[in-house]
Design a protein around this motif. Structure first.
Motif, PDB file in Angstrom:
ATOM      1  N   GLY A   1      -2.424  12.768   0.260  1.00 27.30           N
ATOM      2  CA  GLY A   1      -1.602  11.000   0.011  1.00 27.30           C
ATOM      3  C   GLY A   1      -2.536  10.966   1.840  1.00 27.30           C
ATOM      4  O   GLY A   1      -2.861   9.954   2.261  1.00 27.30           O
ATOM      5  N   ILE A   2      -2.641  12.314   2.717  1.00 21.96           N
ATOM      6  CA  ILE A   2      -3.292  11.833   3.930  1.00 21.96           C
ATOM      7  C   ILE A   2      -5.317  11.293   3.994  1.00 21.96           C
ATOM      8  O   ILE A   2      -5.506  10.150   4.925  1.00 21.96           O
ATOM      9  CB  ILE A   2      -2.902  12.525   5.141  1.00 21.96           C
ATOM     10  CG1 ILE A   2      -1.292  12.950   5.412  1.00 21.96           C
ATOM     11  CG2 ILE A   2      -4.101  12.634   6.348  1.00 21.96           C
ATOM     12  CD1 ILE A   2      -1.068  14.206   6.487  1.00 21.96           C
TER      13      ILE A   2
ATOM     14  N   LEU B   1      -1.317   7.193   9.192  1.00 19.74           N
ATOM     15  CA  LEU B   1       0.081   6.675   9.033  1.00 19.74           C
ATOM     16  C   LEU B   1       0.770   6.492   7.828  1.00 19.74           C
ATOM     17  O   LEU B   1       1.943   7.001   7.192  1.00 19.74           O
ATOM     18  CB  LEU B   1       1.004   5.979  10.192  1.00 19.74           C
ATOM     19  CG  LEU B   1       0.339   6.402  11.591  1.00 19.74           C
ATOM     20  CD1 LEU B   1       0.249   4.996  12.904  1.00 19.74           C
ATOM     21  CD2 LEU B   1       1.471   7.495  11.653  1.00 19.74           C
ATOM     22  N   VAL B   2      -0.104   5.556   6.951  1.00 20.94           N
ATOM     23  CA  VAL B   2       0.437   5.104   5.725  1.00 20.94           C
ATOM     24  C   VAL B   2       0.433   6.208   4.764  1.00 20.94           C
ATOM     25  O   VAL B   2       1.201   6.898   4.311  1.00 20.94           O
ATOM     26  CB  VAL B   2      -0.352   3.876   5.907  1.00 20.94           C
ATOM     27  CG1 VAL B   2       0.265   3.147   3.699  1.00 20.94           C
ATOM     28  CG2 VAL B   2      -0.040   2.543   6.376  1.00 20.94           C
ATOM     29  N   GLY B   3      -0.412   6.816   4.959  1.00 14.84           N
ATOM     30  CA  GLY B   3      -0.709   8.118   3.934  1.00 14.84           C
ATOM     31  C   GLY B   3       0.283   9.024   4.097  1.00 14.84           C
ATOM     32  O   GLY B   3       0.426   9.804   3.372  1.00 14.84           O
ATOM     33  N   PHE B   4       0.939   9.448   5.631  1.00 19.22           N
ATOM     34  CA  PHE B   4       1.454  10.720   5.983  1.00 19.22           C
ATOM     35  C   PHE B   4       3.176   9.801   5.668  1.00 19.22           C
ATOM     36  O   PHE B   4       3.435  10.863   4.611  1.00 19.22           O
ATOM     37  CB  PHE B   4       1.448  10.889   7.334  1.00 19.22           C
ATOM     38  CG  PHE B   4       2.408  11.412   7.412  1.00 19.22           C
ATOM     39  CD1 PHE B   4       2.292  13.390   7.554  1.00 19.22           C
ATOM     40  CD2 PHE B   4       3.507  11.998   8.836  1.00 19.22           C
ATOM     41  CE1 PHE B   4       3.505  14.125   8.182  1.00 19.22           C
ATOM     42  CE2 PHE B   4       4.218  12.120   8.791  1.00 19.22           C
ATOM     43  CZ  PHE B   4       4.855  13.493   8.739  1.00 19.22           C
ATOM     44  N   ILE B   5       3.188   9.107   4.954  1.00 20.16           N
ATOM     45  CA  ILE B   5       4.181   8.806   5.143  1.00 20.16           C
ATOM     46  C   ILE B   5       4.995   8.426   3.897  1.00 20.16           C
ATOM     47  O   ILE B   5       5.930   8.832   2.956  1.00 20.16           O
ATOM     48  CB  ILE B   5       4.784   6.922   5.386  1.00 20.16           C
ATOM     49  CG1 ILE B   5       4.851   7.270   7.003  1.00 20.16           C
ATOM     50  CG2 ILE B   5       6.603   6.940   4.961  1.00 20.16           C
ATOM     51  CD1 ILE B   5       4.717   5.102   7.777  1.00 20.16           C
ATOM     52  N   ALA B   6       3.472   7.661   2.836  1.00 15.05           N
ATOM     53  CA  ALA B   6       3.860   7.789   1.022  1.00 15.05           C
ATOM     54  C   ALA B   6       3.684   9.303   0.890  1.00 15.05           C
ATOM     55  O   ALA B   6       4.267   9.546  -0.198  1.00 15.05           O
ATOM     56  CB  ALA B   6       2.502   7.423   1.570  1.00 15.05           C
ATOM     57  N   ALA B   7       2.663  10.179   1.982  1.00 16.08           N
ATOM     58  CA  ALA B   7       3.225  11.458   1.420  1.00 16.08           C
ATOM     59  C   ALA B   7       4.200  12.535   1.353  1.00 16.08           C
ATOM     60  O   ALA B   7       4.772  12.944   0.768  1.00 16.08           O
ATOM     61  CB  ALA B   7       1.814  12.475   2.221  1.00 16.08           C
ATOM     62  N   ALA B   8       5.205  12.204   2.487  1.00 15.11           N
ATOM     63  CA  ALA B   8       6.547  12.252   3.366  1.00 15.11           C
ATOM     64  C   ALA B   8       7.456  12.071   2.205  1.00 15.11           C
ATOM     65  O   ALA B   8       8.164  12.630   1.489  1.00 15.11           O
ATOM     66  CB  ALA B   8       6.701  11.817   4.662  1.00 15.11           C
TER      67      ALA B   8
ATOM     68  N   THR C   1       0.935  -1.471  -0.087  1.00 18.59           N
ATOM     69  CA  THR C   1       0.087  -0.041   0.196  1.00 18.59           C
ATOM     70  C   THR C   1       0.604   1.779   0.102  1.00 18.59           C
ATOM     71  O   THR C   1      -0.017   2.484  -0.798  1.00 18.59           O
ATOM     72  CB  THR C   1      -1.205  -0.033   1.414  1.00 18.59           C
ATOM     73  OG1 THR C   1      -1.837  -1.107   1.419  1.00 18.59           O
ATOM     74  CG2 THR C   1      -1.738   1.170   1.539  1.00 18.59           C
ATOM     75  N   LEU C   2       2.197   1.132   0.667  1.00 16.05           N
ATOM     76  CA  LEU C   2       2.807   2.413   1.016  1.00 16.05           C
ATOM     77  C   LEU C   2       3.485   2.656  -0.337  1.00 16.05           C
ATOM     78  O   LEU C   2       3.075   3.606  -0.857  1.00 16.05           O
ATOM     79  CB  LEU C   2       3.748   2.035   1.534  1.00 16.05           C
ATOM     80  CG  LEU C   2       4.859   3.209   2.131  1.00 16.05           C
ATOM     81  CD1 LEU C   2       4.082   4.864   2.883  1.00 16.05           C
ATOM     82  CD2 LEU C   2       5.844   2.574   3.013  1.00 16.05           C
ATOM     83  N   THR C   3       3.742   1.390  -1.300  1.00 13.35           N
ATOM     84  CA  THR C   3       4.669   1.767  -2.454  1.00 13.35           C
ATOM     85  C   THR C   3       3.353   2.314  -3.206  1.00 13.35           C
ATOM     86  O   THR C   3       3.913   3.366  -3.996  1.00 13.35           O
ATOM     87  CB  THR C   3       5.044   0.861  -2.938  1.00 13.35           C
ATOM     88  OG1 THR C   3       6.117   0.162  -1.736  1.00 13.35           O
ATOM     89  CG2 THR C   3       6.035   0.506  -4.128  1.00 13.35           C
ATOM     90  N   THR C   4       2.248   1.942  -3.771  1.00 12.20           N
ATOM     91  CA  THR C   4       1.201   2.287  -4.628  1.00 12.20           C
ATOM     92  C   THR C   4       1.184   3.915  -4.546  1.00 12.20           C
ATOM     93  O   THR C   4       0.676   4.556  -5.183  1.00 12.20           O
ATOM     94  CB  THR C   4       0.077   1.591  -4.501  1.00 12.20           C
ATOM     95  OG1 THR C   4       0.693  -0.226  -4.785  1.00 12.20           O
ATOM     96  CG2 THR C   4      -0.411   1.733  -5.531  1.00 12.20           C
TER      97      THR C   4
END
Length: 287
Positions: A267-268, A216-223, A22-25
């Motif tokens: 992303g979040i 959290l996943v959205g935040f990390i991916a966005a960063a 999910t994070l990669t996508t």
């Protein structure tokens, strides 16, 4: 809140493969989205410069009523500016570029017709305006640089359309990935969730760790996406400005920053929305 955060981190670690997928996508999706938005921003800047340069010229017949035609074209909705240039003014302009034009005119007469010059609000309207003016009585011909305007408009429009379509597909895929990741996490904790329901835990209490997980996943991916996008764009823009200085690429941070911030917030939001749908659907299935 610390309990929910701890449970969210435990769920992410327990379902590491789904979380990483999910994070990669999502990171790729946000990267492509940001790239398309920045590309669109530069495309719009290019179109603005093109609009400032594109001029539709209507050549009038000798017996045409120029003032009446000028009034007619000014009434057209796509026209932002129109002026009537006499054949003498045209000859004067041509003489500045071609000094021998005046001598040729003295020998053979002024070959240039009275001309209506028009500008459009959008460069895409150039062809439509040319067709409309061509049908007016007293107009002998119309020119607007179709050889380069039409291909440029088609290319820029195709780039924007393809970019938006790709981003839409990636966003949809990311939402499905988040749905699956959260559902897997909730299914792994199905016994614990069953006990919590028996003890009277509210749906909001059960959903909270998974909502935090999505955020959290959205935040990390966005960063990750915003950081990579900012570095890559600034590097690329400097190279383009150096090797292709005529291309109006945007390097102003005040213009770029809102797009980067918007991509990060998106992303979040995507992570939160995906988690909301997944947890809501799973809890409904248990009822």
């Amino acid at each position: 809140m610390m309990y929910h955060l701890r449970q969210a981190l435990l769920a992410m670690r327990a379902n590491l493969t789904a979380t990483f997928s999910t994070l990669t996508t999502m990171t790729i999706t946000l990267l492509v989205l940001g790239a398309v938005l920045l590309l669109t921003l530069n495309v719009n800047r290019t179109l603005q410069q093109l609009e400032a340069q594109v001029e539709v010229a209507a050549y009038l017949k000798d017996d045409a009523d120029g003032a009446a035609l000028l009034t007619q074209v000014r009434a057209l909705p796509m026209v932002t500016q129109a002026s009537l240039i006499s054949r003498e003014q045209v000859l004067t302009e041509m003489t500045r570029d071609y000094p021998y034009a005046r001598e040729a005119a003295d020998l053979a007469g002024n070959p240039f017709p009275n001309t209506l010059r028009m500008r459009v609000a959008r460069v895409e309207d150039s062809r439509r305006l040319a067709n409309a003016v061509q049908n007016l009585s007293g107009v002998d011909g119309v020119e607007y640089g179709a050889g380069y305007v039409d291909p440029a408009v088609r290319t820029l429009t195709a780039v924007r359309t393809a970019g938006y379509a790709l981003v839409g597909l990636l966003l949809l895929g990311t939402l499905f990935n988040i749905l699956n990741a959260v559902r897997v996490a909730m299914y792994a904790r199905r016994n614990e969730i069953g006990v919590m329901r028996l003890l009277g835990a509210t749906p909001a209490f059960i959903r909270m760790p998974h909502l935090i997980e999505g955020v959290l996943v959205g935040f990390i991916a966005a960063a990750l996406a915003v950081g990579l996008l900012a570095v890559a764009y600034l590097e690329l823009s400097q190279r383009v400005a150096q090797f292709v200085p005529v291309f109006p690429i945007i390097t102003d941070l005040n213009t770029i920053l809102p797009i980067l911030v918007g991509v990060g917030l998106l992303g979040i939001v995507i992570g939160l929305i995906g988690s909301l749908f997944a947890t809501g659907r799973y809890l409904r299935e248990l009822e």
